[in-house]
Write a protein that holds these residues in place. Structure first.
Motif, PDB file in Angstrom:
ATOM      1  N   PHE A  51       0.862  -1.180   0.000  1.00 22.80           N
ATOM      2  CA  PHE A  51       0.000   0.000   0.000  1.00 22.80           C
ATOM      3  C   PHE A  51       0.903   1.235   0.000  1.00 22.80           C
ATOM      4  O   PHE A  51       1.643   1.480   0.957  1.00 22.80           O
ATOM      5  CB  PHE A  51      -0.932  -0.003   1.209  1.00 22.80           C
ATOM      6  CG  PHE A  51      -2.041  -1.007   1.106  1.00 22.80           C
ATOM      7  CD1 PHE A  51      -3.153  -0.758   0.315  1.00 22.80           C
ATOM      8  CD2 PHE A  51      -1.953  -2.223   1.778  1.00 22.80           C
ATOM      9  CE1 PHE A  51      -4.167  -1.693   0.198  1.00 22.80           C
ATOM     10  CE2 PHE A  51      -2.978  -3.164   1.678  1.00 22.80           C
ATOM     11  CZ  PHE A  51      -4.086  -2.890   0.879  1.00 22.80           C
ATOM     12  N   TYR A  54      -0.102   7.899  -1.796  1.00 22.66           N
ATOM     13  CA  TYR A  54      -0.162   8.727  -3.008  1.00 22.66           C
ATOM     14  C   TYR A  54       0.645  10.008  -2.841  1.00 22.66           C
ATOM     15  O   TYR A  54       1.229  10.519  -3.789  1.00 22.66           O
ATOM     16  CB  TYR A  54      -1.618   9.063  -3.329  1.00 22.66           C
ATOM     17  CG  TYR A  54      -1.799   9.966  -4.525  1.00 22.66           C
ATOM     18  CD1 TYR A  54      -1.780   9.443  -5.816  1.00 22.66           C
ATOM     19  CD2 TYR A  54      -2.003  11.334  -4.367  1.00 22.66           C
ATOM     20  CE1 TYR A  54      -1.945  10.258  -6.921  1.00 22.66           C
ATOM     21  CE2 TYR A  54      -2.171  12.165  -5.463  1.00 22.66           C
ATOM     22  CZ  TYR A  54      -2.142  11.622  -6.736  1.00 22.66           C
ATOM     23  OH  TYR A  54      -2.305  12.440  -7.831  1.00 22.66           O
ATOM     24  N   VAL A  78      -0.906  -0.662  -4.440  1.00 25.83           N
ATOM     25  CA  VAL A  78      -2.164   0.082  -4.382  1.00 25.83           C
ATOM     26  C   VAL A  78      -1.909   1.459  -3.781  1.00 25.83           C
ATOM     27  O   VAL A  78      -1.331   1.566  -2.692  1.00 25.83           O
ATOM     28  CB  VAL A  78      -3.211  -0.677  -3.533  1.00 25.83           C
ATOM     29  CG1 VAL A  78      -4.400   0.218  -3.215  1.00 25.83           C
ATOM     30  CG2 VAL A  78      -3.673  -1.930  -4.258  1.00 25.83           C
ATOM     31  N   TYR A  80      -3.311   3.700  -1.797  1.00 31.55           N
ATOM     32  CA  TYR A  80      -4.468   3.560  -0.910  1.00 31.55           C
ATOM     33  C   TYR A  80      -5.210   4.872  -0.676  1.00 31.55           C
ATOM     34  O   TYR A  80      -6.415   4.880  -0.411  1.00 31.55           O
ATOM     35  CB  TYR A  80      -4.039   2.943   0.435  1.00 31.55           C
ATOM     36  CG  TYR A  80      -3.167   3.838   1.295  1.00 31.55           C
ATOM     37  CD1 TYR A  80      -3.718   4.713   2.219  1.00 31.55           C
ATOM     38  CD2 TYR A  80      -1.775   3.782   1.194  1.00 31.55           C
ATOM     39  CE1 TYR A  80      -2.917   5.522   3.014  1.00 31.55           C
ATOM     40  CE2 TYR A  80      -0.970   4.584   1.973  1.00 31.55           C
ATOM     41  CZ  TYR A  80      -1.539   5.451   2.880  1.00 31.55           C
ATOM     42  OH  TYR A  80      -0.736   6.254   3.658  1.00 31.55           O
ATOM     43  N   HIS A  82      -5.336   7.551  -2.901  1.00 28.22           N
ATOM     44  CA  HIS A  82      -5.477   8.314  -4.135  1.00 28.22           C
ATOM     45  C   HIS A  82      -6.733   9.195  -4.030  1.00 28.22           C
ATOM     46  O   HIS A  82      -7.799   8.725  -3.638  1.00 28.22           O
ATOM     47  CB  HIS A  82      -5.593   7.360  -5.327  1.00 28.22           C
ATOM     48  CG  HIS A  82      -5.379   8.012  -6.650  1.00 28.22           C
ATOM     49  ND1 HIS A  82      -6.259   8.952  -7.165  1.00 28.22           N
ATOM     50  CD2 HIS A  82      -4.387   7.888  -7.582  1.00 28.22           C
ATOM     51  CE1 HIS A  82      -5.825   9.360  -8.343  1.00 28.22           C
ATOM     52  NE2 HIS A  82      -4.685   8.738  -8.613  1.00 28.22           N
ATOM     53  N   ARG A  90     -13.797   2.952  -4.253  1.00 25.08           N
ATOM     54  CA  ARG A  90     -12.350   2.905  -4.059  1.00 25.08           C
ATOM     55  C   ARG A  90     -11.759   1.535  -4.410  1.00 25.08           C
ATOM     56  O   ARG A  90     -10.747   1.441  -5.099  1.00 25.08           O
ATOM     57  CB  ARG A  90     -12.019   3.291  -2.615  1.00 25.08           C
ATOM     58  CG  ARG A  90     -10.554   3.566  -2.359  1.00 25.08           C
ATOM     59  CD  ARG A  90     -10.339   4.233  -1.022  1.00 25.08           C
ATOM     60  NE  ARG A  90     -10.600   5.666  -1.096  1.00 25.08           N
ATOM     61  CZ  ARG A  90     -11.381   6.332  -0.260  1.00 25.08           C
ATOM     62  NH1 ARG A  90     -11.990   5.695   0.720  1.00 25.08           N
ATOM     63  NH2 ARG A  90     -11.554   7.629  -0.397  1.00 25.08           N
ATOM     64  N   LYS A  91     -12.398   0.471  -3.967  1.00 24.83           N
ATOM     65  CA  LYS A  91     -11.896  -0.869  -4.285  1.00 24.83           C
ATOM     66  C   LYS A  91     -11.935  -1.122  -5.791  1.00 24.83           C
ATOM     67  O   LYS A  91     -10.988  -1.698  -6.364  1.00 24.83           O
ATOM     68  CB  LYS A  91     -12.708  -1.932  -3.545  1.00 24.83           C
ATOM     69  CG  LYS A  91     -12.243  -3.355  -3.858  1.00 24.83           C
ATOM     70  CD  LYS A  91     -13.179  -4.404  -3.284  1.00 24.83           C
ATOM     71  CE  LYS A  91     -12.795  -5.796  -3.759  1.00 24.83           C
ATOM     72  NZ  LYS A  91     -13.738  -6.834  -3.316  1.00 24.83           N
ATOM     73  N   TRP A  94      -9.011   0.570  -7.339  1.00 23.91           N
ATOM     74  CA  TRP A  94      -7.756  -0.152  -7.097  1.00 23.91           C
ATOM     75  C   TRP A  94      -7.635  -1.359  -8.027  1.00 23.91           C
ATOM     76  O   TRP A  94      -6.591  -1.576  -8.646  1.00 23.91           O
ATOM     77  CB  TRP A  94      -7.693  -0.623  -5.641  1.00 23.91           C
ATOM     78  CG  TRP A  94      -7.586   0.475  -4.635  1.00 23.91           C
ATOM     79  CD1 TRP A  94      -7.116   1.748  -4.840  1.00 23.91           C
ATOM     80  CD2 TRP A  94      -7.971   0.402  -3.246  1.00 23.91           C
ATOM     81  NE1 TRP A  94      -7.184   2.470  -3.670  1.00 23.91           N
ATOM     82  CE2 TRP A  94      -7.693   1.681  -2.686  1.00 23.91           C
ATOM     83  CE3 TRP A  94      -8.505  -0.594  -2.449  1.00 23.91           C
ATOM     84  CZ2 TRP A  94      -7.937   1.952  -1.338  1.00 23.91           C
ATOM     85  CZ3 TRP A  94      -8.750  -0.325  -1.116  1.00 23.91           C
ATOM     86  CH2 TRP A  94      -8.471   0.942  -0.569  1.00 23.91           C
ATOM     87  N   ASN A  97      -6.958  -0.427 -11.702  1.00 22.66           N
ATOM     88  CA  ASN A  97      -5.578  -0.018 -11.966  1.00 22.66           C
ATOM     89  C   ASN A  97      -4.611  -1.191 -11.891  1.00 22.66           C
ATOM     90  O   ASN A  97      -3.613  -1.227 -12.617  1.00 22.66           O
ATOM     91  CB  ASN A  97      -5.166   1.097 -10.999  1.00 22.66           C
ATOM     92  CG  ASN A  97      -5.711   2.445 -11.414  1.00 22.66           C
ATOM     93  OD1 ASN A  97      -5.197   3.085 -12.331  1.00 22.66           O
ATOM     94  ND2 ASN A  97      -6.766   2.886 -10.756  1.00 22.66           N
ATOM     95  N   LEU A 114      -8.279  -5.715   0.373  1.00 19.07           N
ATOM     96  CA  LEU A 114      -8.765  -4.455  -0.196  1.00 19.07           C
ATOM     97  C   LEU A 114     -10.096  -4.052   0.434  1.00 19.07           C
ATOM     98  O   LEU A 114     -10.329  -2.866   0.703  1.00 19.07           O
ATOM     99  CB  LEU A 114      -8.915  -4.584  -1.711  1.00 19.07           C
ATOM    100  CG  LEU A 114      -7.638  -4.878  -2.510  1.00 19.07           C
ATOM    101  CD1 LEU A 114      -7.949  -4.947  -3.999  1.00 19.07           C
ATOM    102  CD2 LEU A 114      -6.570  -3.833  -2.239  1.00 19.07           C
ATOM    103  N   LYS A 118     -10.544  -0.569   2.408  1.00 14.55           N
ATOM    104  CA  LYS A 118     -11.610   0.331   1.948  1.00 14.55           C
ATOM    105  C   LYS A 118     -12.521   0.710   3.108  1.00 14.55           C
ATOM    106  O   LYS A 118     -12.853   1.888   3.301  1.00 14.55           O
ATOM    107  CB  LYS A 118     -12.418  -0.341   0.841  1.00 14.55           C
ATOM    108  CG  LYS A 118     -13.663   0.440   0.402  1.00 14.55           C
ATOM    109  CD  LYS A 118     -14.449  -0.322  -0.644  1.00 14.55           C
ATOM    110  CE  LYS A 118     -15.732   0.403  -1.036  1.00 14.55           C
ATOM    111  NZ  LYS A 118     -16.711   0.463   0.071  1.00 14.55           N
TER     112      LYS A 118
END
Length: 283
Positions: A51, A54, A78, A80, A82, A90-91, A94, A97, A114, A118
């Motif tokens: 994780f 960002y 991830v 986490y 962002h 959000r999940k 992730w 991406n 995840l 989340k």
């Protein structure tokens, strides 16, 4: 399962990690990247998921997988915190991406992880402290649980380059924990010398006096974190201190100029409580 964090907010990540221990996982929180790279590349302690904060790089062009590929190591990463995805998506963000990298064929093993992260980021006892997804509250911990210890040199590096201080244990005087609100003595704006390089940019881009002062001061402290309070004082005018919003506007304008011109590889990075002018060519 091994879960690692690389973050500028290790204290806060401990709160997230507390939610993860029900999965019977091994957790390590790394405040600086050197220890993470040592464990992964030198000792072969590869995580099942990393994780990544960002805000650690604040740079959309940074591709962490490029480092892993060079060393033959690949694992899911991830961002986490962002700021883009809505909390309820959000999940999905992730997973999208991760799949877009085309590096992972089966992510089912980490999906429960995840889900837990989340949920933690939606918890009102946690999310107000998390940078990136909103302006965070300040959180300090006196109970260290997963944070990889730092030596003295690393502590100084962390304090000089990042805007949050890791826990009270790294400050000898606990009264200094609110140092963010203090302003270090600095030169008056009118007395700050303008480097020749800045003069060239000033003439080419017709910089205002305020932007010239900001650029000159940050250029004199290249690759060093500067608190926002210090910059506000530097840009003060006749005792009238610049407001945080005024500073953000100046930084925004200067960053756009640097990005548009791609001036000497310079990049202006934002932190929660300050800024740094970085020369990418010297890294």
């Amino acid at each position: 399962m091994k879960i690692y964090f690389l973050t500028r907010q290790p204290d806060v990540c401990q709160l997230i990690a507390d939610r993860l221990i029900r999965h019977k996982v091994e957790i390590k929180i790394y405040p600086v990247i050197t220890n993470l790279l040592r464990d992964v590349f030198d000792f072969g302690l590869e995580p099942d998921i990393l994780f990544l904060d960002y805000m650690y790089y604040s740079n959309e062009r940074f591709n962490p997988y490029s480092i892993l590929k060079k060393r033959g190591r690949i694992f899911p990463i991830v961002l986490y915190n962002h700021p883009f995805p809505l909390p309820e998506r959000r999940k999905d963000f992730w997973l999208f991406n991760l799949k877009r990298t085309s590096l992972f064929s089966d992510l089912s093993k980490i999906e429960p992880i995840l889900d837990t992260v989340k949920a933690a980021l939606e918890d009102p006892d946690i999310y107000p402290y998390v940078s990136g997804i909103q302006q965070p509250k300040i959180y300090h911990s006196s109970n260290l649980r997963y944070i990889v210890p730092l030596n003295n040199d690393e502590v100084e590096y962390y304090k000089n380059h990042f805007s949050n201080v890791i826990t009270d244990f790294i400050t000898q005087d606990k009264k200094t924990r609110k140092f963010r609100n203090t302003v270090r003595k600095c030169e008056k704006a009118t007395k700050i010398p303008i480097p020749d390089f800045v003069k060239k940019v000033q003439l080419k881009k017709h910089l205002s006096h305020k932007l010239t002062v900001l650029f000159s001061y940050m250029y004199s402290k290249l690759n060093t974190h500067i608190p926002a309070t210090e910059l506000c004082t530097v840009l003060s005018n006749n005792g009238d201190e610049l407001s945080p919003n005024g500073l953000r506007l100046c930084v925004y304008r200067l960053r756009n100029i640097l990005c548009a011109e791609k001036i000497a590889g310079l990049e202006l990075i934002s932190f929660n409580y300050g800024y740094m002018l970085v020369d990418r060519q010297k890294k």
